[in-house]
Design a protein around this motif. Sequence first.
Motif, PDB file in Angstrom:
ATOM      1  N   ASP A   1      -4.124   3.838 -14.238  1.00 43.50           N
ATOM      2  CA  ASP A   1      -3.363   4.487 -13.166  1.00 43.50           C
ATOM      3  C   ASP A   1      -2.145   5.226 -13.717  1.00 43.50           C
ATOM      4  OD1 ASP A   1      -4.412   3.362 -10.293  1.00 43.50           O
ATOM      5  OD2 ASP A   1      -4.716   1.908 -11.888  1.00 43.50           O
TER       6      ASP A   1
ATOM      7  N   TRP B   1       6.145  -5.461 -10.287  1.00 40.55           N
ATOM      8  CA  TRP B   1       5.415  -4.382  -9.624  1.00 40.55           C
ATOM      9  C   TRP B   1       4.658  -3.478 -10.582  1.00 40.55           C
ATOM     10  CZ3 TRP B   1       5.905  -6.425  -5.136  1.00 40.55           C
ATOM     11  CH2 TRP B   1       7.122  -6.970  -4.713  1.00 40.55           C
TER      12      TRP B   1
ATOM     13  N   ALA C   1      -3.547  -3.923 -17.000  1.00 43.19           N
ATOM     14  CA  ALA C   1      -3.830  -3.672 -15.584  1.00 43.19           C
ATOM     15  C   ALA C   1      -3.425  -2.280 -15.103  1.00 43.19           C
ATOM     16  CB  ALA C   1      -3.131  -4.722 -14.716  1.00 43.19           C
TER      17      ALA C   1
ATOM     18  N   ALA D   1       0.813  -1.216   0.000  1.00 45.05           N
ATOM     19  CA  ALA D   1       0.000   0.000   0.000  1.00 45.05           C
ATOM     20  C   ALA D   1       0.847   1.267   0.000  1.00 45.05           C
ATOM     21  CB  ALA D   1      -0.937  -0.002   1.205  1.00 45.05           C
TER      22      ALA D   1
ATOM     23  N   THR E   1      -2.203  -2.156  -6.409  1.00 43.31           N
ATOM     24  CA  THR E   1      -1.983  -3.137  -5.348  1.00 43.31           C
ATOM     25  C   THR E   1      -2.593  -4.497  -5.680  1.00 43.31           C
ATOM     26  OG1 THR E   1      -1.818  -1.446  -3.622  1.00 43.31           O
ATOM     27  CG2 THR E   1      -2.402  -3.673  -2.916  1.00 43.31           C
ATOM     28  N   ALA E   2      -3.831  -4.515  -6.135  1.00 44.69           N
ATOM     29  CA  ALA E   2      -4.483  -5.799  -6.433  1.00 44.69           C
ATOM     30  C   ALA E   2      -3.756  -6.538  -7.549  1.00 44.69           C
ATOM     31  CB  ALA E   2      -5.949  -5.573  -6.808  1.00 44.69           C
ATOM     32  N   ALA E   3      -3.319  -5.807  -8.575  1.00 44.27           N
ATOM     33  CA  ALA E   3      -2.588  -6.433  -9.680  1.00 44.27           C
ATOM     34  C   ALA E   3      -1.240  -6.957  -9.198  1.00 44.27           C
ATOM     35  CB  ALA E   3      -2.395  -5.433 -10.818  1.00 44.27           C
ATOM     36  N   ARG E   4      -0.572  -6.207  -8.331  1.00 44.44           N
ATOM     37  CA  ARG E   4       0.708  -6.660  -7.787  1.00 44.44           C
ATOM     38  C   ARG E   4       0.523  -7.936  -6.969  1.00 44.44           C
ATOM     39  NH1 ARG E   4       1.975  -0.395  -6.299  1.00 44.44           N
ATOM     40  NH2 ARG E   4       3.236   0.129  -8.147  1.00 44.44           N
ATOM     41  N   GLN E   5      -0.537  -7.986  -6.192  1.00 40.55           N
ATOM     42  CA  GLN E   5      -0.812  -9.193  -5.415  1.00 40.55           C
ATOM     43  C   GLN E   5      -1.059 -10.388  -6.333  1.00 40.55           C
ATOM     44  OE1 GLN E   5      -4.109  -7.561  -3.164  1.00 40.55           O
ATOM     45  NE2 GLN E   5      -2.868  -7.403  -1.305  1.00 40.55           N
ATOM     46  N   GLU E   6      -1.732 -10.153  -7.451  1.00 35.34           N
ATOM     47  CA  GLU E   6      -2.014 -11.237  -8.390  1.00 35.34           C
ATOM     48  C   GLU E   6      -0.728 -11.777  -9.008  1.00 35.34           C
ATOM     49  OE1 GLU E   6      -5.523 -12.150 -11.555  1.00 35.34           O
ATOM     50  OE2 GLU E   6      -4.502 -10.222 -11.810  1.00 35.34           O
TER      51      GLU E   6
ATOM     52  N   GLU F   1       7.250 -11.281   0.918  1.00 37.42           N
ATOM     53  CA  GLU F   1       6.479 -10.597   1.956  1.00 37.42           C
ATOM     54  C   GLU F   1       7.237 -10.442   3.267  1.00 37.42           C
ATOM     55  OE1 GLU F   1       2.154 -11.340   2.103  1.00 37.42           O
ATOM     56  OE2 GLU F   1       2.584 -13.039   0.788  1.00 37.42           O
TER      57      GLU F   1
END
Length: 246
Positions: free
Chosen positions: A147, A110, A143, A23, A31-36, A73
């Motif tokens: 942004d 990222w 994605a 975040a 963020t959601a795309a990075r998590q994916e 992480e």
Amino acid sequence: MLVLLPPSEGKAADGDGPPLDLASLTLPGLTAARQEVMAALTEVCSGAEEEARRVLGLSPAQTDALKRNLSLETAPTLRADQLYTGVLYDRLAPAGLPRTDRLLIFSGLWGAVGPADQLPPYRLSIGSKLPPLGGLGAYWRRAAKKDLDEFTEGHLLVDCRSSAYASAYKNEAALPVRVLRERVVDGQAERSVVSHMAKATRGDITRSLLLEGVEARTPEELADALRDLGHTVELGQGRLDVVVRD
């Protein structure tokens, strides 16, 4: 003005910063795309080693990269402009610059990050195809466009990315930087496009622009500023050519 940079294959192996905080990264809308992408990378690296190396384009000597990818992480982080250690970043020498907020660094993992973003060491090229996401260039093109368009609006984009990373985001305001090598052969000047030297030259011109605080708004202003800083540049066909001579 923003300078768009690629990452580098060479990366620092260790950091001493806090664990990854998605975040807090530049462009938090990703963020959601990075998590994916992280989840897909973890899945690959958790499987058979040989298959993971094949997907990521790694040699047997690079197996440690799989372990780093499984510790994203929890691993200590470091600034993005300290993480990347390739030729371009050696010449840019960001630690010695008064400000680096005019940089945006593209990444297969990222999407795009700022130079001060805290990142863990990792290994993932934009050319990789991660199941089930597919090619990462196309993934980030879908994605991240909204942004990135908002983030870059109103800026001249000095595009120092390689073609692979340039494919992840296209913008009409981007001015690609091409490096030409000029040599005199039999009394005639001959030019050729260079690759490895291009990274060094792009690092040099980016450092010059940031050291002098150049705020170009148009390609013409950028070209004039670089000439004033001692670089040989030419504008034409929607790009900026930087000429280096032997």
